[in-house]
Design a protein around this motif. Structure first.
Motif, PDB file in Angstrom:
ATOM      1  N   MET A 117     -10.697  55.981 -20.488  1.00 12.68           N
ATOM      2  CA  MET A 117     -10.538  54.527 -20.370  1.00 12.68           C
ATOM      3  C   MET A 117     -11.031  53.851 -21.641  1.00 12.68           C
ATOM      4  O   MET A 117     -11.844  54.401 -22.387  1.00 12.68           O
ATOM      5  CB  MET A 117     -11.325  54.017 -19.156  1.00 12.68           C
ATOM      6  N   TRP A 118     -10.527  52.662 -21.861  1.00 11.68           N
ATOM      7  CA  TRP A 118     -10.937  51.856 -23.007  1.00 11.68           C
ATOM      8  C   TRP A 118     -10.759  50.384 -22.642  1.00 11.68           C
ATOM      9  O   TRP A 118      -9.927  50.012 -21.819  1.00 11.68           O
ATOM     10  CB  TRP A 118     -10.106  52.213 -24.240  1.00 11.68           C
ATOM     11  N   GLU A 119     -11.552  49.541 -23.265  1.00  9.73           N
ATOM     12  CA  GLU A 119     -11.474  48.105 -23.043  1.00  9.73           C
ATOM     13  C   GLU A 119     -12.045  47.372 -24.251  1.00  9.73           C
ATOM     14  O   GLU A 119     -12.932  47.877 -24.948  1.00  9.73           O
ATOM     15  CB  GLU A 119     -12.236  47.701 -21.782  1.00  9.73           C
ATOM     16  N   SER A 120     -11.501  46.201 -24.484  1.00 12.93           N
ATOM     17  CA  SER A 120     -11.938  45.390 -25.615  1.00 12.93           C
ATOM     18  C   SER A 120     -11.713  43.925 -25.275  1.00 12.93           C
ATOM     19  O   SER A 120     -10.803  43.582 -24.506  1.00 12.93           O
ATOM     20  CB  SER A 120     -11.161  45.765 -26.889  1.00 12.93           C
ATOM     21  N   SER A 121     -12.551  43.062 -25.824  1.00 11.22           N
ATOM     22  CA  SER A 121     -12.438  41.626 -25.571  1.00 11.22           C
ATOM     23  C   SER A 121     -12.880  40.857 -26.809  1.00 11.22           C
ATOM     24  O   SER A 121     -13.657  41.363 -27.633  1.00 11.22           O
ATOM     25  CB  SER A 121     -13.287  41.207 -24.361  1.00 11.22           C
ATOM     26  N   TRP A 122     -12.368  39.632 -26.902  1.00 10.60           N
ATOM     27  CA  TRP A 122     -12.672  38.746 -28.030  1.00 10.60           C
ATOM     28  C   TRP A 122     -12.584  37.310 -27.550  1.00 10.60           C
ATOM     29  O   TRP A 122     -11.702  36.960 -26.741  1.00 10.60           O
ATOM     30  CB  TRP A 122     -11.687  38.972 -29.177  1.00 10.60           C
ATOM     31  N   SER A 123     -13.504  36.471 -27.988  1.00 10.51           N
ATOM     32  CA  SER A 123     -13.500  35.053 -27.629  1.00 10.51           C
ATOM     33  C   SER A 123     -13.993  34.237 -28.810  1.00 10.51           C
ATOM     34  O   SER A 123     -14.772  34.732 -29.640  1.00 10.51           O
ATOM     35  CB  SER A 123     -14.375  34.794 -26.393  1.00 10.51           C
ATOM     36  N   GLN A 124     -13.532  32.990 -28.850  1.00 10.39           N
ATOM     37  CA  GLN A 124     -13.886  32.111 -29.964  1.00 10.39           C
ATOM     38  C   GLN A 124     -13.879  30.666 -29.483  1.00 10.39           C
ATOM     39  O   GLN A 124     -12.955  30.243 -28.778  1.00 10.39           O
ATOM     40  CB  GLN A 124     -12.894  32.292 -31.121  1.00 10.39           C
ATOM     41  N   ASP A 125     -14.921  29.934 -29.836  1.00 13.70           N
ATOM     42  CA  ASP A 125     -15.009  28.508 -29.547  1.00 13.70           C
ATOM     43  C   ASP A 125     -14.486  27.730 -30.753  1.00 13.70           C
ATOM     44  O   ASP A 125     -14.982  27.904 -31.873  1.00 13.70           O
ATOM     45  CB  ASP A 125     -16.444  28.089 -29.243  1.00 13.70           C
ATOM     46  N   LEU A 126     -13.495  26.888 -30.515  1.00 12.82           N
ATOM     47  CA  LEU A 126     -12.878  26.094 -31.575  1.00 12.82           C
ATOM     48  C   LEU A 126     -13.383  24.666 -31.461  1.00 12.82           C
ATOM     49  O   LEU A 126     -12.784  23.815 -30.815  1.00 12.82           O
ATOM     50  CB  LEU A 126     -11.355  26.160 -31.470  1.00 12.82           C
ATOM     51  N   GLU A 127     -14.537  24.407 -32.072  1.00 12.53           N
ATOM     52  CA  GLU A 127     -15.134  23.080 -31.985  1.00 12.53           C
ATOM     53  C   GLU A 127     -14.308  22.033 -32.723  1.00 12.53           C
ATOM     54  O   GLU A 127     -14.261  20.872 -32.319  1.00 12.53           O
ATOM     55  CB  GLU A 127     -16.559  23.109 -32.554  1.00 12.53           C
ATOM     56  N   ARG A 128     -13.637  22.428 -33.798  1.00 11.49           N
ATOM     57  CA  ARG A 128     -12.858  21.465 -34.572  1.00 11.49           C
ATOM     58  C   ARG A 128     -11.612  21.003 -33.832  1.00 11.49           C
ATOM     59  O   ARG A 128     -10.984  20.011 -34.215  1.00 11.49           O
ATOM     60  CB  ARG A 128     -12.466  22.074 -35.921  1.00 11.49           C
ATOM     61  N   LEU A 129     -11.240  21.729 -32.755  1.00 10.71           N
ATOM     62  CA  LEU A 129     -10.073  21.348 -31.956  1.00 10.71           C
ATOM     63  C   LEU A 129     -10.485  20.762 -30.610  1.00 10.71           C
ATOM     64  O   LEU A 129      -9.761  20.894 -29.624  1.00 10.71           O
ATOM     65  CB  LEU A 129      -9.154  22.549 -31.748  1.00 10.71           C
ATOM     66  N   GLY A 130     -11.617  20.114 -30.582  1.00 17.97           N
ATOM     67  CA  GLY A 130     -12.056  19.446 -29.360  1.00 17.97           C
ATOM     68  C   GLY A 130     -12.768  20.344 -28.376  1.00 17.97           C
ATOM     69  O   GLY A 130     -12.833  20.018 -27.190  1.00 17.97           O
ATOM     70  N   GLY A 131     -13.341  21.457 -28.830  1.00 14.33           N
ATOM     71  CA  GLY A 131     -14.077  22.341 -27.945  1.00 14.33           C
ATOM     72  C   GLY A 131     -13.230  23.341 -27.196  1.00 14.33           C
ATOM     73  O   GLY A 131     -13.649  23.850 -26.142  1.00 14.33           O
ATOM     74  N   LEU A 132     -12.054  23.666 -27.693  1.00 16.14           N
ATOM     75  CA  LEU A 132     -11.223  24.682 -27.045  1.00 16.14           C
ATOM     76  C   LEU A 132     -11.901  26.046 -27.117  1.00 16.14           C
ATOM     77  O   LEU A 132     -12.580  26.368 -28.098  1.00 16.14           O
ATOM     78  CB  LEU A 132      -9.844  24.757 -27.704  1.00 16.14           C
ATOM     79  N   ARG A 133     -11.705  26.845 -26.088  1.00 20.30           N
ATOM     80  CA  ARG A 133     -12.242  28.202 -26.055  1.00 20.30           C
ATOM     81  C   ARG A 133     -11.102  29.162 -25.766  1.00 20.30           C
ATOM     82  O   ARG A 133     -10.415  29.053 -24.750  1.00 20.30           O
ATOM     83  CB  ARG A 133     -13.357  28.327 -25.015  1.00 20.30           C
ATOM     84  N   VAL A 134     -10.914  30.125 -26.669  1.00 21.84           N
ATOM     85  CA  VAL A 134      -9.820  31.078 -26.587  1.00 21.84           C
ATOM     86  C   VAL A 134     -10.406  32.470 -26.388  1.00 21.84           C
ATOM     87  O   VAL A 134     -11.413  32.833 -27.011  1.00 21.84           O
ATOM     88  CB  VAL A 134      -8.943  31.045 -27.858  1.00 21.84           C
ATOM     89  N   GLY A 135      -9.800  33.235 -25.502  1.00 24.89           N
ATOM     90  CA  GLY A 135     -10.259  34.592 -25.245  1.00 24.89           C
ATOM     91  C   GLY A 135      -9.103  35.554 -25.044  1.00 24.89           C
ATOM     92  O   GLY A 135      -8.068  35.181 -24.496  1.00 24.89           O
ATOM     93  N   LEU A 136      -9.273  36.785 -25.503  1.00 24.62           N
ATOM     94  CA  LEU A 136      -8.293  37.849 -25.342  1.00 24.62           C
ATOM     95  C   LEU A 136      -9.021  39.106 -24.882  1.00 24.62           C
ATOM     96  O   LEU A 136     -10.135  39.389 -25.339  1.00 24.62           O
ATOM     97  CB  LEU A 136      -7.544  38.125 -26.650  1.00 24.62           C
ATOM     98  N   SER A 137      -8.408  39.861 -24.003  1.00 20.61           N
ATOM     99  CA  SER A 137      -9.001  41.107 -23.517  1.00 20.61           C
ATOM    100  C   SER A 137      -7.900  42.084 -23.148  1.00 20.61           C
ATOM    101  O   SER A 137      -6.781  41.690 -22.803  1.00 20.61           O
ATOM    102  CB  SER A 137      -9.906  40.847 -22.307  1.00 20.61           C
ATOM    103  N   THR A 138      -8.238  43.354 -23.223  1.00 23.07           N
ATOM    104  CA  THR A 138      -7.307  44.416 -22.859  1.00 23.07           C
ATOM    105  C   THR A 138      -8.077  45.579 -22.260  1.00 23.07           C
ATOM    106  O   THR A 138      -9.211  45.864 -22.678  1.00 23.07           O
ATOM    107  CB  THR A 138      -6.496  44.896 -24.077  1.00 23.07           C
ATOM    108  N   THR A 139      -7.501  46.219 -21.275  1.00 22.57           N
ATOM    109  CA  THR A 139      -8.078  47.402 -20.641  1.00 22.57           C
ATOM    110  C   THR A 139      -6.975  48.440 -20.461  1.00 22.57           C
ATOM    111  O   THR A 139      -5.807  48.094 -20.252  1.00 22.57           O
ATOM    112  CB  THR A 139      -8.696  47.073 -19.270  1.00 22.57           C
ATOM    113  N   GLY A 140      -7.350  49.690 -20.548  1.00 19.84           N
ATOM    114  CA  GLY A 140      -6.382  50.766 -20.385  1.00 19.84           C
ATOM    115  C   GLY A 140      -7.043  52.026 -19.869  1.00 19.84           C
ATOM    116  O   GLY A 140      -8.255  52.203 -19.968  1.00 19.84           O
ATOM    117  N   SER A 141      -6.232  52.900 -19.300  1.00 19.51           N
ATOM    118  CA  SER A 141      -6.735  54.177 -18.776  1.00 19.51           C
ATOM    119  C   SER A 141      -5.606  55.198 -18.788  1.00 19.51           C
ATOM    120  O   SER A 141      -4.424  54.851 -18.723  1.00 19.51           O
ATOM    121  CB  SER A 141      -7.288  54.015 -17.356  1.00 19.51           C
ATOM    122  N   LEU A 142      -6.011  56.459 -18.857  1.00 18.02           N
ATOM    123  CA  LEU A 142      -5.073  57.580 -18.863  1.00 18.02           C
ATOM    124  C   LEU A 142      -5.629  58.660 -17.945  1.00 18.02           C
ATOM    125  O   LEU A 142      -6.746  59.154 -18.157  1.00 18.02           O
ATOM    126  CB  LEU A 142      -4.884  58.120 -20.280  1.00 18.02           C
TER     127      LEU A 142
END
Length: 240
Positions: A117-142
């Motif tokens: 199995m494997w998993e990864s995630s990423w998130s970022q707060d965009l204060e210059r765009l009015g406080g938007l918060r963007v996140g990406l994640s992925t999980t997998g298994s074999l």
């Protein structure tokens, strides 16, 4: 005789070089091929400053289930699977986890299978765009037993809403998701849109923090009707 003379001439510089190097070591120093001098103290200082590889298990997770006998065997199923696994984060700067798990089925066959199995995630707060918060994640298994491959990708976009509600923090959350299941030959995707609100019920100096959360939204998927959802959650946690 001439051959022995030539042999002596060839070996003479090597013997002189070895002799000079031996005298240099006796004096506590020497020289490199480019003529730079060095001493025993320089070598000791270089070895003291050389980086040493450090090994740590702080980024490792282990788990096991079904190995220890239950205290109440009457309520424990006889065909309980036994599993042991480990997961680690190989790179400190990357939020990437890789692991494996061994599973022995509790049925009559008692087959042993393994899963990667494997998993990864990423998130970022965009204060210059009015406080938007963007996140990406992925999980997998074999899984080697069923030759099954599973992979999912999901994202989130949190948009804060500046509404005249002093006690509530509201935001709009969009969560797309896509998954691939090779064992069943299916590809699915959906989009969840939610209005999420949160308020603190307890006082600032209270021993426990009480938080009330509310979410209302719907889910969209191809070839299906929209599905609505509503959730009310009360969380009470001690202030540490």
């Amino acid at each position: 005789m001439l051959f022995q003379l030539r042999k002596s001439v060839v070996l003479l510089p090597f013997i002189l070089g070895v002799s000079s190097a031996a005298h240099a070591l006796e004096d506590g120093g020497g020289s490199t091929a480019d003529g730079k001098s060095w001493t025993i103290d320089n070598v000791a200082a270089w070895r003291a400053k050389a980086p040493r590889t450090a090994f740590s298990l702080n980024r490792t997770q282990t788990w096991a289930s079904g190995l220890a006998p239950s205290r109440i065997p009457a309520f424990t199923p006889s065909n309980l699977d036994k599993a042991v696994g480990a997961k680690m984060q190989p790179f400190q700067d990357w939020n990437l986890l890789i692991g494996t798990e061994l599973i022995r089925s509790g049925g009559e066959s008692g087959l042993l299978s393994s899963k990667t199995m494997w998993e990864s995630s990423w998130s970022q707060d965009l204060e210059r765009l009015g406080g938007l918060r963007v996140g990406l994640s992925t999980t997998g298994s074999l899984n080697n037993r069923q030759a099954g491959y599973f992979q999912s990708f999901s994202g989130s976009l949190n948009v804060p809403l500046d509404l005249p509600l002093n006690a509530w923090n509201l935001e709009l959350r969009l969560s797309p998701n896509m998954s691939v299941d090779a064992s069943q030959g299916s590809l699915s995707s959906n989009l969840v849109s939610e209005l999420v609100g949160q308020t603190v019920l307890s006082a600032q100096d209270a021993a426990f923090r009480s938080t009330l959360g509310l979410s209302v939204g719907y889910s969209l998927a191809p070839d299906t009707r929209p599905t609505g959802s509503a959730r009310l959650q009360l969380t009470i946690s001690p202030r540490l």
